[in-house]
Design an enzyme around this catalytic site. Structure first.
Site, PDB file in Angstrom:
ATOM      1  N   GLU A 266       0.812  -1.229   0.069  1.00 42.88           N
ATOM      2  CA  GLU A 266       0.061  -0.020  -0.046  1.00 42.88           C
ATOM      3  C   GLU A 266       0.952   1.219  -0.015  1.00 42.88           C
ATOM      4  OE1 GLU A 266      -3.677   1.859   2.826  1.00 42.88           O
ATOM      5  OE2 GLU A 266      -2.118   0.508   3.614  1.00 42.88           O
ATOM      6  N   LYS A 341     -10.007   0.632  -1.447  1.00 41.26           N
ATOM      7  CA  LYS A 341     -10.116   0.478  -0.335  1.00 41.26           C
ATOM      8  C   LYS A 341     -11.411   0.911   0.181  1.00 41.26           C
ATOM      9  CE  LYS A 341      -7.498   1.157   4.017  1.00 41.26           C
ATOM     10  NZ  LYS A 341      -6.160   1.928   4.410  1.00 41.26           N
ATOM     11  N   CYS A 375      -5.114  -3.545   3.253  1.00 39.99           N
ATOM     12  CA  CYS A 375      -4.754  -2.960   4.629  1.00 39.99           C
ATOM     13  C   CYS A 375      -5.824  -3.166   5.605  1.00 39.99           C
ATOM     14  CB  CYS A 375      -4.123  -1.593   4.562  1.00 39.99           C
ATOM     15  SG  CYS A 375      -3.209  -1.412   6.351  1.00 39.99           S
TER      16      CYS A 375
END
Length: 508
Positions: A266, A341, A375
């Site tokens: 990321e 995300k 993440c």
């Protein structure tokens, strides 16, 4: 026969010389169905058409059991077929070398040899033959010899349910279920003269998890996939070209090991924000977003020239004036797909004004279906379960964490995702320091590949792990066929045992 009397057990192909012994065995096995034995011309026809499908078990030279089968094009029939129809009126002209289903015509054990688990050997042979011939499944009409005792009070479905719950003993159905066959349909009028089953039969099926649908394309579907994880060092770069040069170096390295995927972390491009230190943190990351499309297209070129699928980690991107955290799957065939995300961290929202995305889906690749969660998204189990329901085999998690606390959250949640979704999970993060980039000054990472926890996998569920906080690549092979075995034959069935009668998970 007692076990201590056995000198030799032999599984062999049926020969016409075995016919008289076979006839005698069938007569003794089917005392409640007089005249139910195959004539010699029937056996000869089966042997001529499909010798591999006809096997016998002999103990001390005596015929103890037999299994007869053919291969059929199952689309030519429907699920309400009869025994007469599937056998072509007992001519076996329905056998088709190009068919897709191994159909069981007969299996029995001579009464004097029962209790030795010989039937399991015959069924295991059929399964191995099904896999060897790349057939979709095994099917047959299973008798219910004890159903006549309950027919006045139970429907066939109720009878089957009670047998499965061990409330009723049915030696045939219990045996078939214990050998991983599942009831697919109740068929009426399947076998003439089967009074014990009240003319009912159960269509039993066993699915070949290794089946590969024949393709006319000049390609093979891989089962062993090589992953290349890039544990990226955060260091200053004078410009975009220098960052891309470093990225290409790692892509070249993992491609040199013939990896199928390269996974970047990321915000691996965060060092480029060093030149914008005169701006506010929110403006600096928006300036960084101007590079995203150029990086994505360059990575797509790399995926083609290095023959590798690339997960670009993540980068900031502006859409309609809003800031998102996104990444791209760059396939080696030249196509690209975008992922987002969905859950931004409180810090991302507060410091950068970042928005959560709204798209989640599994992606098709030449190595099967994959998913990508960036993440923090890995800490929400619903997302990976949605991807698993779409057939995901490998979950990629690019991450960026500054402390061991943050890393531990990602690491442990990612490992849980591998167990609960019966998939592989690869996580890759960045290491090092960026003292000249606000809100990105320190990093902690240990890239890993996680597996489910069962006998075919590492006992601790870790396939491979990088050295913590060290720039390096991590190469690991994962076998997709082991996931298929786990789903069907694992010690536990995390996907199949879900209580969908109590809850459901779906996208809005």
């Amino acid at each position: 026969m007692k076990i201590d009397e056995i000198e030799n057990i032999e599984l062999k192909f049926l020969d016409l010389d075995d016919y008289q012994e076979l006839k005698t065995a069938m007569i003794s096995a089917y005392t409640n169905m007089p005249g139910s034995y195959w004539k010699e011309e029937h056996i000869k026809s089966l042997i001529d058409k499909f010798p591999e499908g006809q096997v016998v078990i002999k103990i001390n030279g005596q015929l103890a059991g037999v299994a007869l089968s053919i291969v059929v094009d199952y689309d030519a029939f429907d699920d309400t077929h009869t025994y007469e129809q599937i056998t072509g009126k007992y001519s076996f002209d329905t056998h088709d070398d190009e068919g897709d289903v191994l159909y069981g015509i007969e299996v029995f054990i001579k009464p004097s040899f029962r209790g030795l688990r010989l039937g399991r050997r015959l069924y295991d042979y059929r399964k191995e033959l099904c896999e060897k011939l790349n057939l979709k499944s095994i099917a047959f009409g299973g008798r219910m010899p004890n159903y006549h005792k309950y027919a006045s009070e139970l429907s066939p479905k109720e009878y089957i349910d009670k047998v499965r719950r061990k409330e009723i003993q049915d030696p045939v159905l219990n045996f078939q279920i214990s050998n991983d066959f599942h009831p697919a349909k109740v068929m009426k009028g399947y076998l003439d003269g089967d009074k014990a089953s009240q003319d009912f039969a159960i269509l039993m099926e066993w699915d070949n998890i290794y089946y590969q649908k024949p393709s006319k394309k000049a390609a093979t579907k891989k089962t062993v996939i090589r992953l290349g994880l890039i544990q990226w060092q955060m260091r200053p770069y004078k410009d975009l070209d220098e960052l891309l040069e470093q990225a290409e170096y790692f892509i070249d390295a993992v491609s040199g090991y013939r990896s199928d995927f390269a996974l970047f972390p990321e915000f691996f491009n965060a060092p480029l924000m060093a030149g914008n230190n005169h701006m506010s943190t929110a403006d600096a990351i928006r300036e960084l977003a101007k590079h995203t499309q150029a990086i994505a297209h360059k990575f797509s070129e790399f995926s083609i020239s290095y023959n590798i699928n690339i997960i670009t980690g993540s980068m900031p991107e502006m859409i309609d004036g809003r800031l998102y955290n996104v990444g791209y799957l760059c396939r080696r065939d030249g196509t690209m797909e975008r992922y987002e995300k969905l859950h931004v961290t409180p810090d991302e929202a507060k410091v950068w004004g970042m928005q959560g995305g709204n798209q989640i889906k599994a992606f098709d690749t030449d190595c099967g279906k994959i998913g990508v969660l960036i993440c923090y998204d890995s800490e929400f189990p619903e997302l990976s379960r949605l991807l698993a329901d779409e057939g995901m085999d490998i979950l990629f998690v690019p991450f960026l964490t500054d402390t061991q606390n943050g890393y531990s959250r990602v690491r442990h949640c990612a490992q849980a995702r591998a167990i609960e979704n019966e998939c592989y999970v690869a996580i890759a993060g960045s290491v090092g320091n960026l003292p000249n980039v606000q809100n990105m000054d320190i990093q902690f990472a240990q890239s890993m590949v996680f597996t489910p926890c069962d006998f075919s996998f590492p006992t601790n569920g870790i396939k491979a792990e990088a050295t913590p906080n060290t720039e390096m690549i991590l190469i690991a092979d994962v076998d997709i066929s082991l996931l298929r075995e786990l789903n069907q034959f694992g010690a536990v069935h995390n996907l199949r045992d879900r209580r969908t009668d109590l809850f459901e998970l779906k996208k809005k």
